[in-house]
Design a protein around this motif. Structure first.
Motif, PDB file in Angstrom:
ATOM      1  N   LEU A 212      26.435  48.814  15.686  1.00 10.67           N
ATOM      2  CA  LEU A 212      26.773  50.000  16.476  1.00 10.67           C
ATOM      3  C   LEU A 212      26.145  49.924  17.864  1.00 10.67           C
ATOM      4  O   LEU A 212      24.927  49.952  17.996  1.00 10.67           O
ATOM      5  N   ASP A 213      26.992  49.833  18.873  1.00 15.42           N
ATOM      6  CA  ASP A 213      26.497  49.860  20.253  1.00 15.42           C
ATOM      7  C   ASP A 213      27.335  50.840  21.078  1.00 15.42           C
ATOM      8  O   ASP A 213      27.455  50.699  22.285  1.00 15.42           O
ATOM      9  N   GLY A 214      27.941  51.807  20.379  1.00 16.58           N
ATOM     10  CA  GLY A 214      28.784  52.782  21.062  1.00 16.58           C
ATOM     11  C   GLY A 214      28.545  54.155  20.485  1.00 16.58           C
ATOM     12  O   GLY A 214      27.472  54.719  20.646  1.00 16.58           O
ATOM     13  N   SER A 215      29.554  54.675  19.756  1.00 17.89           N
ATOM     14  CA  SER A 215      29.434  56.010  19.175  1.00 17.89           C
ATOM     15  C   SER A 215      29.837  55.959  17.711  1.00 17.89           C
ATOM     16  O   SER A 215      30.972  55.608  17.382  1.00 17.89           O
ATOM     17  N   ILE A 216      28.917  56.324  16.831  1.00 14.46           N
ATOM     18  CA  ILE A 216      29.242  56.255  15.404  1.00 14.46           C
ATOM     19  C   ILE A 216      30.340  57.247  15.041  1.00 14.46           C
ATOM     20  O   ILE A 216      31.243  56.943  14.250  1.00 14.46           O
ATOM     21  N   GLN A 285      22.571  45.232  -0.220  1.00 11.56           N
ATOM     22  CA  GLN A 285      23.064  44.019  -0.893  1.00 11.56           C
ATOM     23  C   GLN A 285      24.508  43.677  -0.529  1.00 11.56           C
ATOM     24  O   GLN A 285      25.020  42.636  -0.909  1.00 11.56           O
ATOM     25  N   ARG A 286      25.157  44.568   0.189  1.00 12.99           N
ATOM     26  CA  ARG A 286      26.591  44.377   0.403  1.00 12.99           C
ATOM     27  C   ARG A 286      26.930  43.661   1.703  1.00 12.99           C
ATOM     28  O   ARG A 286      28.100  43.396   1.967  1.00 12.99           O
ATOM     29  N   TRP A 287      25.916  43.402   2.532  1.00  6.68           N
ATOM     30  CA  TRP A 287      26.208  42.859   3.863  1.00  6.68           C
ATOM     31  C   TRP A 287      25.294  41.699   4.209  1.00  6.68           C
ATOM     32  O   TRP A 287      24.114  41.713   3.866  1.00  6.68           O
ATOM     33  N   GLU A 288      25.825  40.770   4.962  1.00  2.10           N
ATOM     34  CA  GLU A 288      24.974  39.747   5.569  1.00  2.10           C
ATOM     35  C   GLU A 288      24.387  40.312   6.859  1.00  2.10           C
ATOM     36  O   GLU A 288      25.014  41.121   7.536  1.00  2.10           O
ATOM     37  N   LEU A 289      23.162  39.871   7.174  1.00  3.90           N
ATOM     38  CA  LEU A 289      22.424  40.298   8.375  1.00  3.90           C
ATOM     39  C   LEU A 289      22.041  41.781   8.344  1.00  3.90           C
ATOM     40  O   LEU A 289      21.797  42.389   9.388  1.00  3.90           O
ATOM     41  N   TYR A 293      20.312  44.322  11.572  1.00  5.30           N
ATOM     42  CA  TYR A 293      21.046  45.350  12.318  1.00  5.30           C
ATOM     43  C   TYR A 293      20.991  46.759  11.761  1.00  5.30           C
ATOM     44  O   TYR A 293      21.301  47.714  12.469  1.00  5.30           O
ATOM     45  N   ASN A 294      20.645  46.929  10.481  1.00  5.22           N
ATOM     46  CA  ASN A 294      20.798  48.276   9.912  1.00  5.22           C
ATOM     47  C   ASN A 294      19.890  49.318  10.577  1.00  5.22           C
ATOM     48  O   ASN A 294      20.333  50.422  10.898  1.00  5.22           O
ATOM     49  N   THR A 295      18.630  48.958  10.804  1.00  4.93           N
ATOM     50  CA  THR A 295      17.711  49.922  11.429  1.00  4.93           C
ATOM     51  C   THR A 295      18.151  50.236  12.858  1.00  4.93           C
ATOM     52  O   THR A 295      18.058  51.369  13.319  1.00  4.93           O
TER      53      THR A 295
ATOM     54  N   ARG B  58       9.330  45.321  16.040  1.00  2.00           N
ATOM     55  CA  ARG B  58      10.482  44.820  16.789  1.00  2.00           C
ATOM     56  C   ARG B  58      11.277  46.007  17.303  1.00  2.00           C
ATOM     57  O   ARG B  58      11.507  46.971  16.569  1.00  2.00           O
ATOM     58  N   ALA B  59      11.682  45.933  18.560  1.00  2.00           N
ATOM     59  CA  ALA B  59      12.590  46.934  19.097  1.00  2.00           C
ATOM     60  C   ALA B  59      13.919  46.726  18.380  1.00  2.00           C
ATOM     61  O   ALA B  59      14.485  45.647  18.458  1.00  2.00           O
ATOM     62  N   GLU B  60      14.390  47.707  17.650  1.00  2.42           N
ATOM     63  CA  GLU B  60      15.656  47.530  16.943  1.00  2.42           C
ATOM     64  C   GLU B  60      16.790  47.776  17.937  1.00  2.42           C
ATOM     65  O   GLU B  60      17.521  46.869  18.277  1.00  2.42           O
ATOM     66  N   ASP B  61      16.899  49.004  18.408  1.00  2.00           N
ATOM     67  CA  ASP B  61      17.821  49.305  19.497  1.00  2.00           C
ATOM     68  C   ASP B  61      16.998  49.307  20.786  1.00  2.00           C
ATOM     69  O   ASP B  61      16.118  50.153  20.956  1.00  2.00           O
ATOM     70  N   ALA B  62      17.278  48.370  21.673  1.00  4.36           N
ATOM     71  CA  ALA B  62      16.457  48.203  22.878  1.00  4.36           C
ATOM     72  C   ALA B  62      16.428  49.450  23.754  1.00  4.36           C
ATOM     73  O   ALA B  62      15.500  49.646  24.536  1.00  4.36           O
TER      74      ALA B  62
END
Ligand SMILES: [Zn+2]
Lengths: 308, 272
Positions: A212-216, A285-289, A293-295, B58-62
């Motif tokens: 997520l780098d926009g709007s959830i 358990q359902r996703w790679e990486l 990224y989750n946090t 760690r900065a998660e979201d920068a």
């Protein structure tokens, strides 16, 4: 100031681009429908080991024009994609479409700068690239190293999409559609009518946890519009080429779970960091990486739901 | 096409002015220079028994990295912490915020959110009432991947410019009067860094950020913050203080364009 001299060198280097191309091996690509080719990126973080080749990129060949969809995470990957195209057709490359402005999708742009090539993107993409380009060049230095990054230039689109745009490739038309802020603020999808294949960019993740780098909220709202596209197969931004729209189910569940958990925590007054570290853990358990990224996703979602 | 190339080259060259290679930056520890610039080279002792600085490794979201400062009760010295400055060494504007603690508010915790551009030391420097400085520090790894310390949704950010929210969190330990209270304020503001070019005008957008936030219970200061562009968009402060029986809570924020945003609430949370 090392970049300055190297950047000038890179610009001059375009003149001798054909020599460099000859040295690059062709990127492995798969023909998923007649004239539609895809390279599936590795489900990893970008690094010097993988040339930044972590996103799905591809191209569509018409009788008069080729459209490239994303250029990869380094100029090296971009040149390899170019070599893969040249090995299959002599039809000129007319369009390079960036599905959005993340490095793994556009750091290869410089490989395609040439007369007759038009870069196509969301109307917000030039601003996104101007804002984030320098930040990405800086932050990727560590993980990817000088050798891969020195050639990278931020090449913004000049043909901007607001709504949708039909690109004629000769006996096939592709539709570039601009989306509201969702995965990022400048997402476009590319739909090939002939094959009914949808290049979804990072609006769709499969196996690779959505980022997520926009709007959830908008992203969740966009899912129904995505499903409504008359596609048969999807090329997600990350993950395997899959049947459409069945492949969207996991992402819908993940984003929905994340939204539910974070909304509950915002309402309950749980502090952002604690909430972010605990959200959507049922999805682990359902996703790679997931750990990568989750946090991050949860932190971004929290700061958005706080304003609801 | 030559024009396009020229423009692209220009963008890349201009960008290089901020995009100093990480390796080169890290070779020099900026901290001694920052001590000179921010703290006038005053000696700084260890602050571990006065304050704690809590950030994720760690900065998660920068763009949104939570920071929590805890002020430990000082039982024997008679001095108190009057101010805490947060410095993010490797950011373009390292001095993130200076919090000044109200004399009678007994602030024990302050949490906010910052932008983290790169792998960096983060310092928190407490000033005590005897004029001495005390420091704690932590190390934060930069976020990986496509995270950037930039605004995600410019239109939404514009839409909430100047909105102020206030929230109280009830705690089981709260008495009916007085006692420790936890509250939060948030101000809708892009807190623009200015380190970005407007694609239409080809000019750098001037920095535009909230440079001061002040909080009171009735007329007694609880907390103030002088901030810079390292504070995340929509500046957000969550804090714990001791209520003095006041009926109102007041916030005043000012940005670099001179806009003043003000709001007063009854202490139960309803707007006056
Ligand atoms: Zn992306």
């Amino acid at each position: 100031m090392r970049y300055r001299t190297l950047t000038i060198a890179a610009v001059i280097g375009i003149a001798v681009q054909t020599n460099t191309q000859a040295q690059e091996r062709a990127l492995p690509v798969r023909e998923i429908a007649s004239g539609v080719f895809v390279h599936e990126g590795r489900i990893e973080l970008a690094s010097s080991d993988n040339d930044g080749a972590i996103a799905n990129i591809g191209f569509i060949i018409g009788t008069t024009a080729v459209a490239v969809i994303d250029t990869g995470g380094s100029v090296r990957e971009g040149r390899q994609l170019l070599a893969a195209i040249r090995a299959r057709t002599s039809v000129p490359i007319r369009y390079v479409i960036n599905t959005h402005g993340h490095p793994d999708h556009m750091f290869g742009n410089a490989a395609f700068v040439a007369d007759g090539v038009t870069f196509v993107g969301h109307h917000r993409l030039p601003q996104a690239m101007a804002t984030r380009g320098p930040l990405y060049l800086d932050s990727f230095q560590r993980s990817m190293g000088d050798a891969l990054l020195n050639d990278v230039r931020i090449v913004p689109p000049t043909r901007l999409v607001d709504g949708s745009l039909a690109l004629e490739l000769g006996e096939r038309t592709v539709i570039v559609k601009a989306w509201p802020v969702a995965h990022s603020d400048s997402d476009v999808t590319v739909f090939d009518r002939t094959s009914q294949i949808l290049f979804a960019g990072d609006l769709v993740f499969i196996r690779h946890i959505p980022v997520l780098d926009g709007s959830i909220k908008n992203w969740l709202d966009s899912l129904d519009d995505l499903v409504a596209l008359p596609a048969r197969r999807v090329v997600p931004g990350h993950g395997p080429v899959s049947d459409w729209p069945a492949a969207l189910a996991d992402q819908r569940r993940y984003l929905g779970t994340l939204a539910t958990d974070i909304r509950r925590d915002v309402k309950g007054g749980r502090p952002i960091r604690e909430a972010a570290e605990q959200a959507a853990t049922t999805e682990r358990q359902r996703w790679e990486l997931f750990e990568d990224y989750n946090t991050r996703n949860a932190t971004a979602a929290y700061s958005q739901f706080e304003w609801e | 096409m030559p024009r396009l190339l020229l423009r692209n080259a220009c963008i890349a060259i201009c960008m290089s002015m901020f995009a100093a290679p990480a390796a080169a930056v890290e070779a020099i520890d900026p901290w001694p220079g920052l001590v000179q610039d921010i703290f006038d080279n005053k000696p700084i002792g260890d602050g571990g028994d006065l304050i704690a600085l809590d950030m994720p490794a760690r900065a998660e979201d920068a763009a949104i990295v939570p920071v929590t400062l805890r002020i430990k009760p000082d039982t024997n010295s008679g001095r108190r912490v009057v101010a805490i400055t947060v410095v993010i060494d490797q950011n373009p504007a390292p001095m993130a915020a200076k919090f000044v603690l109200g004399a009678d508010a007994q602030v024990s915790e302050i949490a906010t959110r910052v932008r983290v551009n790169n792998y960096t030391n983060v310092h928190a420097v407490a000033e005590t009432s005897d004029g001495k400085l005390h420091m704690v520090k932590t190390y934060v790894k930069a976020s990986g991947g496509c995270s950037a310390p930039a605004i995600k949704n410019v239109e939404e950010s514009k839409a909430r410019l100047g909105q102020i929210r206030y929230r109280q969190f009830t705690k089981p330990a709260d008495g009916a009067h007085g006692g420790a209270r936890e509250a939060q304020v948030m101000i809708g503001h892009p807190n623009n860094s200015g380190l970005q070019m407007d694609q239409v005008t080809q000019l750098y957008v001037p920095a535009y950020y909230v440079d001061r936030i002040r909080l009171w219970q009735d007329d007694a200061p609880i907390l103030s913050m002088e901030g810079g562009i390292s504070i995340s968009e929509d500046p957000n402060i969550r804090f714990t203080y001791v209520a003095n029986g006041a009926r109102t809570f007041r916030i005043e924020a000012k940005d670099t364009d001179g806009h003043v945003f003000e709001k007063t609430w009854k202490i139960d949370g309803s707007t006056m």
